[in-house]
Scaffold this active site. Structure first.
Site, mmCIF file in Angstrom:
data_model
loop_
_atom_site.group_PDB
_atom_site.id
_atom_site.type_symbol
_atom_site.label_atom_id
_atom_site.label_comp_id
_atom_site.label_asym_id
_atom_site.label_seq_id
_atom_site.Cartn_x
_atom_site.Cartn_y
_atom_site.Cartn_z
ATOM 1 N N GLU A 46 0.700 -1.269 0.028
ATOM 2 C CA GLU A 46 -0.028 -0.235 0.403
ATOM 3 C C GLU A 46 0.981 1.208 -0.128
ATOM 4 O O GLU A 46 1.823 1.576 1.135
ATOM 5 C CB GLU A 46 -0.999 -0.144 1.367
ATOM 6 C CG GLU A 46 -2.815 -0.095 1.249
ATOM 7 C CD GLU A 46 -2.612 -2.244 1.784
ATOM 8 O OE1 GLU A 46 -3.386 -2.948 1.578
ATOM 9 O OE2 GLU A 46 -1.230 -2.079 2.491
ATOM 10 N N THR A 47 0.478 2.195 -0.467
ATOM 11 C CA THR A 47 0.903 3.603 -0.468
ATOM 12 C C THR A 47 -0.593 4.771 0.264
ATOM 13 O O THR A 47 -1.473 4.204 -0.048
ATOM 14 C CB THR A 47 1.313 3.976 -2.169
ATOM 15 O OG1 THR A 47 2.577 2.792 -2.763
ATOM 16 C CG2 THR A 47 1.887 5.818 -1.877
#
Length: 262
Positions: A46-47
């Site tokens: 995830e970002t």
């Protein structure tokens, strides 16, 4: 235009443990397509992107390399760590707002404690492709956002091998949680992500929004310790509050820099 980016290992105090997340502070939102492209470029599970509100709280969004997600634990922990340690935030708690509602993160020395909505799983009939996709037959199958597969022993959780040829055909799920009672912890888990470059997520905070109410009911306890049994390992302190759960852990900065948008 140059913007800051950090990579933080969440749910660990060691440099190569836990789950790495990219954290991207913004003054205002970028186009959704741009944030998705950046998450794909980062190629981490995830970002997180976040924007501070006028009231001092933060709006937060999370993207996997393939899609936006409605609730994510380890990048929230990573984001809170950056706000506390890199951005000069001096209050004990941070309020985040996301598609799943309000999230709070409280700093307790070197431990960050998140407060998330609980997602109790319910028993379901297991899809054939789910059973074919796991090398060891489970004892029980339930579901919340994710399929929730219960084994009798920690050893089975450690040994189970995912077959994505089948798991990629399981409908209506973000991921597949496999879990059992633990030896060094109250419960253990792993998290498989079908149709994704991730494969197996190292440490999954949002999965514990389901793991905690389930194991609180099974163990008749409200305070528990958990380990996610990936190669990188993650250690979490968990609390059950009824409608909500607390998920706590440590974090460590791996990298900081800038990225450019022309």
């Amino acid at each position: 235009m140059s913007l800051p980016i950090y990579i933080v290992n969440a749910f660990t105090h060691t440099m190569f443990g836990g789950n790495p997340a990219a954290v991207c502070p913004l003054e205002s939102w970028l186009p959704t397509d741009t944030m998705q492209q950046l998450a794909n470029q980062n190629n981490l599970s995830e970002t997180a992107f976040f924007v501070q509100r006028k009231d001092g709280a933060y709006d937060i969004r999370w993207f996997t390399p393939e899609f936006e997600i409605d609730l994510a634990g380890h990048p929230t922990l990573a984001t809170a760590f950056i706000i506390f340690t890199e951005l000069g935030y001096n209050q004990p708690s941070i309020r985040f707002y996301c598609k799943s509602g309000e999230l709070n993160v409280t700093r307790k020395e070197d431990i960050l404690e998140m407060n998330f909505p609980a997602r109790m799983p319910v028993a379901v009939e297991a899809p054939v492709e789910l059973l074919k996709g796991l090398s060891i037959p489970p004892a029980r199958v339930l579901k919340s956002r994710d399929y929730f597969v219960v084994y009798n022993t920690q050893e089975e959780v450690e040994k189970v091998t995912p077959n994505y040829l089948h798991l990629n055909q399981v409908p209506n799920t973000t991921g597949i949680i496999v879990t059992a009672k633990g030896h060094e912890a109250d419960f253990v888990s792993r998290f498989f992500v079908p149709n994704s470059a991730i494969g197996e997520d190292p440490v999954t905070g949002s999965a514990h929004a389901t793991l905690i109410p389930f194991w609180a009911n099974e163990l008749q306890r409200t305070d528990m310790k958990a380990i996610q049994l990936s190669k990188r390992r993650g250690h979490l302190w968990c609390g059950f509050l009824g409608e909500r759960v607390t998920i706590a852990g440590q974090a460590i900065l791996y990298m900081k820099g800038t990225y450019s948008l022309s």
